[in-house]
Design an enzyme around this catalytic site. Structure first.
Site, PDB file in Angstrom:
ATOM      1  N   THR A  75       0.869  -1.199   0.000  1.00  0.00           N
ATOM      2  CA  THR A  75       0.000   0.000   0.000  1.00  0.00           C
ATOM      3  C   THR A  75       0.896   1.237   0.000  1.00  0.00           C
ATOM      4  O   THR A  75       0.974   1.958   0.995  1.00  0.00           O
ATOM      5  CB  THR A  75      -0.892   0.023   1.261  1.00  0.00           C
ATOM      6  OG1 THR A  75      -0.007  -0.091   2.402  1.00  0.00           O
ATOM      7  CG2 THR A  75      -1.895  -1.104   1.271  1.00  0.00           C
TER       8      THR A  75
ATOM      9  N   THR B  53       0.127  -3.068   5.862  1.00  0.00           N
ATOM     10  CA  THR B  53       0.040  -1.930   6.781  1.00  0.00           C
ATOM     11  C   THR B  53      -0.950  -0.917   6.193  1.00  0.00           C
ATOM     12  O   THR B  53      -0.798  -0.500   5.040  1.00  0.00           O
ATOM     13  CB  THR B  53       1.412  -1.252   6.937  1.00  0.00           C
ATOM     14  OG1 THR B  53       2.333  -2.219   7.428  1.00  0.00           O
ATOM     15  CG2 THR B  53       1.340  -0.080   7.896  1.00  0.00           C
TER      16      THR B  53
ATOM     17  N   ARG C 227       5.432  -7.904  10.465  1.00  0.00           N
ATOM     18  CA  ARG C 227       6.490  -7.241  11.237  1.00  0.00           C
ATOM     19  C   ARG C 227       7.848  -7.775  10.793  1.00  0.00           C
ATOM     20  O   ARG C 227       8.712  -8.048  11.608  1.00  0.00           O
ATOM     21  CB  ARG C 227       6.326  -7.540  12.732  1.00  0.00           C
ATOM     22  CG  ARG C 227       5.199  -6.845  13.394  1.00  0.00           C
ATOM     23  CD  ARG C 227       5.062  -7.325  14.819  1.00  0.00           C
ATOM     24  NE  ARG C 227       4.851  -6.211  15.741  1.00  0.00           N
ATOM     25  CZ  ARG C 227       4.719  -6.373  17.049  1.00  0.00           C
ATOM     26  NH1 ARG C 227       4.803  -7.580  17.566  1.00  0.00           N
ATOM     27  NH2 ARG C 227       4.502  -5.338  17.832  1.00  0.00           N
ATOM     28  N   VAL C 228       7.972  -7.944   9.453  1.00  0.00           N
ATOM     29  CA  VAL C 228       9.212  -8.578   8.979  1.00  0.00           C
ATOM     30  C   VAL C 228      10.228  -7.537   8.527  1.00  0.00           C
ATOM     31  O   VAL C 228       9.880  -6.436   8.123  1.00  0.00           O
ATOM     32  CB  VAL C 228       8.919  -9.538   7.801  1.00  0.00           C
ATOM     33  CG1 VAL C 228       8.076 -10.708   8.270  1.00  0.00           C
ATOM     34  CG2 VAL C 228       8.252  -8.813   6.642  1.00  0.00           C
TER      35      VAL C 228
ATOM     36  N   LYS D 122       0.389  -1.397  14.716  1.00  0.00           N
ATOM     37  CA  LYS D 122       1.409  -1.476  13.666  1.00  0.00           C
ATOM     38  C   LYS D 122       1.900  -0.085  13.278  1.00  0.00           C
ATOM     39  O   LYS D 122       3.114   0.167  13.216  1.00  0.00           O
ATOM     40  CB  LYS D 122       0.836  -2.170  12.428  1.00  0.00           C
ATOM     41  CG  LYS D 122       1.733  -2.090  11.207  1.00  0.00           C
ATOM     42  CD  LYS D 122       3.045  -2.833  11.383  1.00  0.00           C
ATOM     43  CE  LYS D 122       3.980  -2.577  10.221  1.00  0.00           C
ATOM     44  NZ  LYS D 122       5.276  -3.250  10.404  1.00  0.00           N
TER      45      LYS D 122
ATOM     46  N   ARG E 254       8.969   4.852  16.905  1.00  0.00           N
ATOM     47  CA  ARG E 254      10.406   4.743  16.589  1.00  0.00           C
ATOM     48  C   ARG E 254      10.870   6.010  15.888  1.00  0.00           C
ATOM     49  O   ARG E 254      11.912   6.575  16.190  1.00  0.00           O
ATOM     50  CB  ARG E 254      10.650   3.521  15.714  1.00  0.00           C
ATOM     51  CG  ARG E 254      12.117   3.291  15.381  1.00  0.00           C
ATOM     52  CD  ARG E 254      12.325   1.955  14.727  1.00  0.00           C
ATOM     53  NE  ARG E 254      13.673   1.738  14.261  1.00  0.00           N
ATOM     54  CZ  ARG E 254      14.699   1.339  15.026  1.00  0.00           C
ATOM     55  NH1 ARG E 254      14.499   1.164  16.335  1.00  0.00           N
ATOM     56  NH2 ARG E 254      15.890   1.151  14.522  1.00  0.00           N
TER      57      ARG E 254
ATOM     58  N   GLY F 206      15.176   6.868   6.343  1.00  0.00           N
ATOM     59  CA  GLY F 206      14.661   6.380   5.049  1.00  0.00           C
ATOM     60  C   GLY F 206      13.798   5.156   5.251  1.00  0.00           C
ATOM     61  O   GLY F 206      13.307   4.898   6.351  1.00  0.00           O
TER      62      GLY F 206
ATOM     63  N   CYS G 128       8.861   2.151   5.987  1.00  0.00           N
ATOM     64  CA  CYS G 128       8.023   1.955   7.179  1.00  0.00           C
ATOM     65  C   CYS G 128       7.857   3.283   7.919  1.00  0.00           C
ATOM     66  O   CYS G 128       6.783   3.857   7.977  1.00  0.00           O
ATOM     67  CB  CYS G 128       8.668   0.938   8.113  1.00  0.00           C
ATOM     68  SG  CYS G 128       8.964  -0.646   7.354  1.00  0.00           S
TER      69      CYS G 128
ATOM     70  N   ARG H 119      14.955   2.344  -0.643  1.00  0.00           N
ATOM     71  CA  ARG H 119      13.639   2.997  -0.628  1.00  0.00           C
ATOM     72  C   ARG H 119      13.657   4.253   0.247  1.00  0.00           C
ATOM     73  O   ARG H 119      14.095   4.218   1.396  1.00  0.00           O
ATOM     74  CB  ARG H 119      12.571   2.019  -0.119  1.00  0.00           C
ATOM     75  CG  ARG H 119      12.171   0.991  -1.159  1.00  0.00           C
ATOM     76  CD  ARG H 119      11.276  -0.056  -0.577  1.00  0.00           C
ATOM     77  NE  ARG H 119      12.011  -0.944   0.324  1.00  0.00           N
ATOM     78  CZ  ARG H 119      11.470  -2.064   0.818  1.00  0.00           C
ATOM     79  NH1 ARG H 119      10.220  -2.371   0.521  1.00  0.00           N
ATOM     80  NH2 ARG H 119      12.173  -2.850   1.613  1.00  0.00           N
TER      81      ARG H 119
ATOM     82  N   ARG I  73      26.802   9.686  10.288  1.00  0.00           N
ATOM     83  CA  ARG I  73      26.430   8.501  11.096  1.00  0.00           C
ATOM     84  C   ARG I  73      27.412   8.249  12.238  1.00  0.00           C
ATOM     85  O   ARG I  73      27.425   7.170  12.815  1.00  0.00           O
ATOM     86  CB  ARG I  73      26.361   7.251  10.196  1.00  0.00           C
ATOM     87  CG  ARG I  73      25.287   7.313   9.124  1.00  0.00           C
ATOM     88  CD  ARG I  73      23.871   7.351   9.677  1.00  0.00           C
ATOM     89  NE  ARG I  73      22.892   7.580   8.591  1.00  0.00           N
ATOM     90  CZ  ARG I  73      21.612   7.817   8.781  1.00  0.00           C
ATOM     91  NH1 ARG I  73      21.131   7.903  10.022  1.00  0.00           N
ATOM     92  NH2 ARG I  73      20.785   8.036   7.788  1.00  0.00           N
TER      93      ARG I  73
HETATM   94  N1  SAJ Z   1      17.705   5.457  12.014  1.00  0.00           N
HETATM   95  C1  SAJ Z   1      18.296   6.546  12.651  1.00  0.00           C
HETATM   96  N2  SAJ Z   1      18.604   6.422  13.977  1.00  0.00           N
HETATM   97  C2  SAJ Z   1      18.345   5.281  14.672  1.00  0.00           C
HETATM   98  C3  SAJ Z   1      17.728   4.184  13.998  1.00  0.00           C
HETATM   99  C4  SAJ Z   1      17.417   4.299  12.659  1.00  0.00           C
HETATM  100  O1  SAJ Z   1      18.555   7.591  12.049  1.00  0.00           O
HETATM  101  O2  SAJ Z   1      18.678   5.220  15.862  1.00  0.00           O
HETATM  102  C5  SAJ Z   1      17.366   5.584  10.598  1.00  0.00           C
HETATM  103  C6  SAJ Z   1      18.071   4.557   9.739  1.00  0.00           C
HETATM  104  O3  SAJ Z   1      19.309   5.044   9.277  1.00  0.00           O
HETATM  105  C7  SAJ Z   1      17.091   4.375   8.584  1.00  0.00           C
HETATM  106  C8  SAJ Z   1      15.731   4.668   9.203  1.00  0.00           C
HETATM  107  O4  SAJ Z   1      15.977   5.334  10.442  1.00  0.00           O
HETATM  108  O5  SAJ Z   1      17.341   5.292   7.549  1.00  0.00           O
HETATM  109  C9  SAJ Z   1      14.871   3.444   9.467  1.00  0.00           C
HETATM  110  O6  SAJ Z   1      15.677   2.555  10.171  1.00  0.00           O
HETATM  111  P1  SAJ Z   1      14.991   1.288  10.952  1.00  0.00           P
HETATM  112  O7  SAJ Z   1      16.087   0.654  11.729  1.00  0.00           O
HETATM  113  O8  SAJ Z   1      13.776   1.717  11.648  1.00  0.00           O
HETATM  114  O9  SAJ Z   1      14.641   0.247   9.770  1.00  0.00           O
HETATM  115  P2  SAJ Z   1      13.264   0.036   9.021  1.00  0.00           P
HETATM  116  O10 SAJ Z   1      12.757   1.272   8.416  1.00  0.00           O
HETATM  117  O11 SAJ Z   1      13.474  -1.151   8.147  1.00  0.00           O
HETATM  118  O12 SAJ Z   1      12.241  -0.355  10.205  1.00  0.00           O
HETATM  119  C10 SAJ Z   1      11.899  -1.694  10.417  1.00  0.00           C
HETATM  120  C11 SAJ Z   1      10.539  -1.698  11.074  1.00  0.00           C
HETATM  121  N3  SAJ Z   1      10.083  -3.066  11.095  1.00  0.00           N
HETATM  122  C12 SAJ Z   1       8.872  -3.320  10.586  1.00  0.00           C
HETATM  123  O13 SAJ Z   1       8.130  -2.462  10.139  1.00  0.00           O
HETATM  124  C13 SAJ Z   1       8.465  -4.732  10.609  1.00  0.00           C
HETATM  125  C14 SAJ Z   1      10.612  -1.165  12.477  1.00  0.00           C
HETATM  126  O14 SAJ Z   1       9.353  -1.399  13.120  1.00  0.00           O
HETATM  127  C15 SAJ Z   1      11.677  -1.851  13.266  1.00  0.00           C
HETATM  128  O15 SAJ Z   1      11.749  -1.273  14.557  1.00  0.00           O
HETATM  129  C16 SAJ Z   1      13.014  -1.647  12.542  1.00  0.00           C
HETATM  130  O16 SAJ Z   1      12.893  -2.285  11.257  1.00  0.00           O
HETATM  131  C17 SAJ Z   1      14.140  -2.311  13.332  1.00  0.00           C
HETATM  132  O17 SAJ Z   1      14.136  -2.121  14.584  1.00  0.00           O
HETATM  133  O18 SAJ Z   1      14.986  -2.920  12.685  1.00  0.00           O
END
Ligand code: SAJ
Length: 476
Positions: free
Chosen positions: A121, A158, A192-193, A245, A252, A300, A303, A379, A452
């Site tokens: 979606t 979602t 939640r993958v 969700k 986060r 980025g 989610c 993405r 970073r």
């Molecule tokens: N990021 C930061 N600071 C942080 C953590 C992440 O700037 O402390 C940035 C990352 O660089 C990235 C973005 O946020 O660009 C997203 O990072 P992410 O670790 O949240 O990864 P995602 O977007 O793949 O989030 C997924 C989500 N999982 C699902 O939707 C099933 C999220 O709910 C999870 O918490 C996250 O993975 C995870 O913890 O790995």
């Protein structure tokens, strides 16, 4: 008329049948999974490898971008990119044992006792962030057309809170002539993958399962309980499941924004954010928590960049009592996180002003295009916003990313003859950067912008670099 009568007759039989099952286990032998993407494929394979079930159909439209998956999956080949432990073996096994079949023939929905929906979606566009439910609508119509009474439908995609009891229920009821929660069970069980952990996440993450009524929740819990290894089921209403969700990602995003904002404050106050984080994290004790995440060059992925707006749209279900003319903190958090690539650009311009040259004479090496460390997932990459600012200001640039095709050239060739290095992604390769690279860069004082916090500022400053880092007010 005949079809309606047939449906009603079948429905009557199945309802009698279902009532017998009500309270006991629903008889689920054939499962349909609609949407063969990074959520649907592992789900289908895990259901198919469960001896409780006779057959799983993976439904995939013959679309030009994804139709190729049908033959590939039926050959037992995994169409997903990246390393997914166990998936390929499980897929081959269930195909060889004829437990799984991918098809575009939606009439086979009529053979399914349970149907899960994992259709993407995405947003129609980045500006209004209205979700594109067109693919979901097509899937729901196909399901409604062939749905048998007494079966279970579960949405895993979602969605905006209120979608399951609204849009999804309405479309299926209209197409099937059946009543949700009565003639068929309807629930939401959000995926939640995470890439790289698909099979493990489905088996071991706790699973939120929310039905539109008690019976729907009951049978959906039965379905998902059959595939959980370590994870627990957390039952609730369908709308609560949708909010869970979207809110888990919204929270986060909020935590990251809180760290980003504090990092910007620390830069202005000329102090080190990481000293402050260490101090705050030291406050431990019963019930005390300050889960401080890391500031960075941006947020980025697909989610966190969208789920806040799903949650916000869900509030249209009622009237929220909120401080007058005050924006949602969640939307403000999105704006703070989306500002970080601009802040990286501003840090770079500050450093350029220290040089005796103009932006047009500058070449920038952008290190990192994927949105996550050691991943090729690009993405909604924050680097895109930074690139747009370079183009807007006629600044030359080169991009490197070891995990992205076309950007995975030699790192030192990309760096050579650049004036500036800008680190956007914390790839392990970039943590090994040595200030000696100064000899292949242009100018006496090359610039390095660390988005970073992965390099040692003192080391690079000692070698004559102009250093800027997110949150490093003590070194900028
Ligand atoms: N990021 C930061 N600071 C942080 C953590 C992440 O700037 O402390 C940035 C990352 O660089 C990235 C973005 O946020 O660009 C997203 O990072 P992410 O670790 O949240 O990864 P995602 O977007 O793949 O989030 C997924 C989500 N999982 C699902 O939707 C099933 C999220 O709910 C999870 O918490 C996250 O993975 C995870 O913890 O790995």
């Amino acid at each position: 008329m005949f079809i309606l009568l047939k449906n009603k007759f079948v429905c009557g039989v199945k309802i009698a049948y279902k009532i017998r099952c009500r309270g006991e286990k629903m008889i689920i032998k054939t499962i349909g999974v609609v949407g063969m993407g990074y959520v649907g494929i592992p789900a289908a394979v895990i259901f198919a490898s469960n001896p409780d079930y006779n057959k799983v159909y993976g439904f995939q439209r013959e679309s030009k971008e994804s139709g190729y998956k049908i033959d590939m999956l039926n050959r037992g080949e995994n169409p997903l990119k990246g390393n997914e432990p166990d998936l390929a073996d499980l897929l081959k096994d269930v195909v060889d044992n004829k437990k799984f079949e991918c098809t575009s023939d939606f009439s086979k929905i009529s053979e399914c006792d349970a149907i899960t929906i994992s259709i993407q979606t995405p947003f129609l566009n980045k500006d209004d962030l209205i979700p594109d439910f067109s693919a979901l609508y097509d899937g729901l119509v196909n399901i409604g057309k062939y749905l048998s009474a007494g079966s279970l439908v579960v949405l895993e995609s979602t969605v905006t809170p209120g979608t399951t009891i609204g849009f999804v229920k309405d479309v299926i009821e209209k197409e099937s002539g059946l009543v949700a929660g009565q003639d068929f069970a309807l629930a939401h069980a959000p995926e939640r993958v995470m890439a790289g952990h698909l099979v493990e996440n489905i088996r071991n993450h706790d699973r939120i399962v929310g039905g539109i009524n008690e019976w729907s929740t009951h049978v959906a819990v039965q379905l998902y309980s059959s595939i959980l290894v370590k994870g627990k089921i957390i039952p609730m209403s369908a709308t609560a499941a949708e909010v869970t969700k979207t809110a888990e990602n919204t929270f986060r995003d909020l935590q990251i924004a809180a760290s980003n904002e504090l990092a910007l404050y620390c830069e202005a106050m000329k102090i080190n954010f990481y000293d402050v984080k260490k101090g705050i994290d030291s406050l431990k004790g019963e019930g005390i928590t300050r889960a401080m995440l890391n500031p960075g060059a941006g947020v980025g992925g697909h989610c966190l960049t969208k789920d806040t707006y799903h949650l916000e749209r869900g509030t249209q279900m009622g009237i929220v009592d909120y401080p007058v003319a005050t924006p949602s903190i969640y939307v403000v958090a999105r704006k703070v996180n989306d500002f970080m690539p601009t802040h990286m650009f501003n840090l770079m311009m500050d450093a350029i002003n220290k040089l005796d040259c103009v932006p047009e004479q500058i070449t920038v090496a952008i290190l990192g295009w994927s949105f996550l460390p050691n991943s090729g997932d690009t993405r909604n990459s924050p680097s895109e916003q930074f690139e747009a600012l370079l183009i807007e200001n006629n600044i030359l640039y080169k991009i490197h990313d070891p995990y992205v095709n076309g950007m995975d050239g030699n790192l030192y060739e990309i760096i050579s003859d650049s004036n500036i290095i800008v680190i956007f992604t914390a790839h392990n390769e970039y943590k090994l950067l040595d200030p000696v690279i100064k000899i292949i860069m242009r100018g006496n004082h090359p610039i390095i912008i660390d988005g970073r916090n992965i390099i040692d500022p003192d080391l690079f400053i000692k070698y004559g670099f102009i250093y800027k880092g997110i949150g490093r007010g003590d070194k900028n």
